[in-house]
Design an enzyme around this catalytic site. Structure first.
Site, PDB file in Angstrom:
ATOM      1  N   TYR A 148       0.852  -1.204  -0.121  1.00 44.80           N
ATOM      2  CA  TYR A 148       0.139   0.086  -0.021  1.00 44.80           C
ATOM      3  C   TYR A 148       0.876   1.211   0.051  1.00 44.80           C
ATOM      4  CZ  TYR A 148      -3.613  -2.997   1.779  1.00 44.80           C
ATOM      5  OH  TYR A 148      -4.452  -4.170   1.966  1.00 44.80           O
ATOM      6  N   HIS A 156      -6.572   1.971  -1.361  1.00 42.89           N
ATOM      7  CA  HIS A 156      -6.231   0.347  -1.888  1.00 42.89           C
ATOM      8  C   HIS A 156      -4.952   0.118  -2.014  1.00 42.89           C
ATOM      9  CE1 HIS A 156     -10.701  -0.230  -1.865  1.00 42.89           C
ATOM     10  NE2 HIS A 156     -10.740   1.066  -2.810  1.00 42.89           N
ATOM     11  N   LYS A 193      -5.062  -4.999  -9.008  1.00 43.85           N
ATOM     12  CA  LYS A 193      -3.414  -4.981  -8.468  1.00 43.85           C
ATOM     13  C   LYS A 193      -2.527  -5.165  -9.740  1.00 43.85           C
ATOM     14  CE  LYS A 193      -5.111  -6.323  -3.964  1.00 43.85           C
ATOM     15  NZ  LYS A 193      -5.784  -5.152  -3.851  1.00 43.85           N
TER      16      LYS A 193
END
Length: 243
Positions: A148, A156, A193
């Site tokens: 993070y 997020h 991600k």
């Protein structure tokens, strides 16, 4: 992929309270309180006061354990977190159940006995932490860690992280064939991600003691899905050029 901040003002809060400052405050508070962690199987339990507990939460180290005590709180640290606070930041002393203090070398051997790839995972963890990324377990995403930009309450996670040994990428049986890479990248994409591979090279130093870590190097590599929309030529431009 840009940071995905949670709510209006989150980015401003992160900028005003940088993670490096929070970790520095935590380090100072742990040293002043002479904090000691209790070795418990594959984790370390730390009893702290309200001030240190707040800093552990803000710096994202460990997870609180629910107890009936109000003045004191318990935190459960993962092996990488505990070793980082003890070995790298020199602000946490770890003791065994019989009350004996563990040296860095003894703790290193213990954690290697519990987790064969600990030297590789710790080097990857400390590499990211030293760059002021918040690093948490990535078990729920099938990776080693998630990284993070700041506290998870504000943003997020951006990266799903795999720590691999350079030249021995199949040490955990991961990414051995193309289908493994494809599945992992698809999974990371589905949860927004980027897959970050950290190749750790021990330079032939082995893992005899934690002092070997200073010779380790880390190569960063990101893997993303190719998006044909980003590479498609503008049809209108082509038509104008052919007229």
């Amino acid at each position: 992929m840009k940071p995905r901040w949670k709510g209006k003002g989150s980015e401003a809060k992160a900028i005003a309270d940088p993670m490096s400052k929070i970790v520095s405050q935590l380090q100072s508070s742990l040293m002043q309180s002479e904090a000691r962690g209790l070795l418990s199987s594959c984790s370390v339990l730390v009893e702290v006061d309200a001030e240190v507990a707040d800093l552990l939460n803000r710096a994202c180290f460990g997870r609180p354990r629910i107890t009936a005590e109000k003045e004191k709180q318990w935190f459960q640290l993962d092996m990488e977190e505990a070793f980082y606070l003890g070995f790298s930041l020199k602000c946490l002393e770890v003791v065994s159940k019989d009350g004996c203090t563990k040296s860095d070398e003894e703790l290193w051997e213990y954690m290697k006995s519990k987790k064969e790839v600990f030297p590789i995972s710790y080097k990857a963890y400390s590499h990211l932490r030293n760059k002021n990324w918040v690093v948490r377990s990535g078990l729920q995403y099938g990776v080693d860690f998630v990284a993070y930009r700041h506290h998870p309450a504000l943003v997020h996670s951006e990266y799903a992280v795999l720590a691999l040994s350079e030249g021995e990428n199949d040490i955990n049986g991961r990414l051995r064939v193309w289908s493994d890479v494809h599945c992992t990248v698809r999974l990371c994409g589905s949860v927004a991600k980027t897959l970050l591979i950290l190749n750790v090279n021990n330079k032939g130093q082995g893992a005899i003691s934690p002092s070997c870590l200073e010779h380790y190097t880390v190569e960063e590599r990101t893997i993303t899905r190719w998006n044909p929309e980003q590479s498609r030529e503008n049809q209108g431009v082509l038509e104008n050029q052919t007229k």
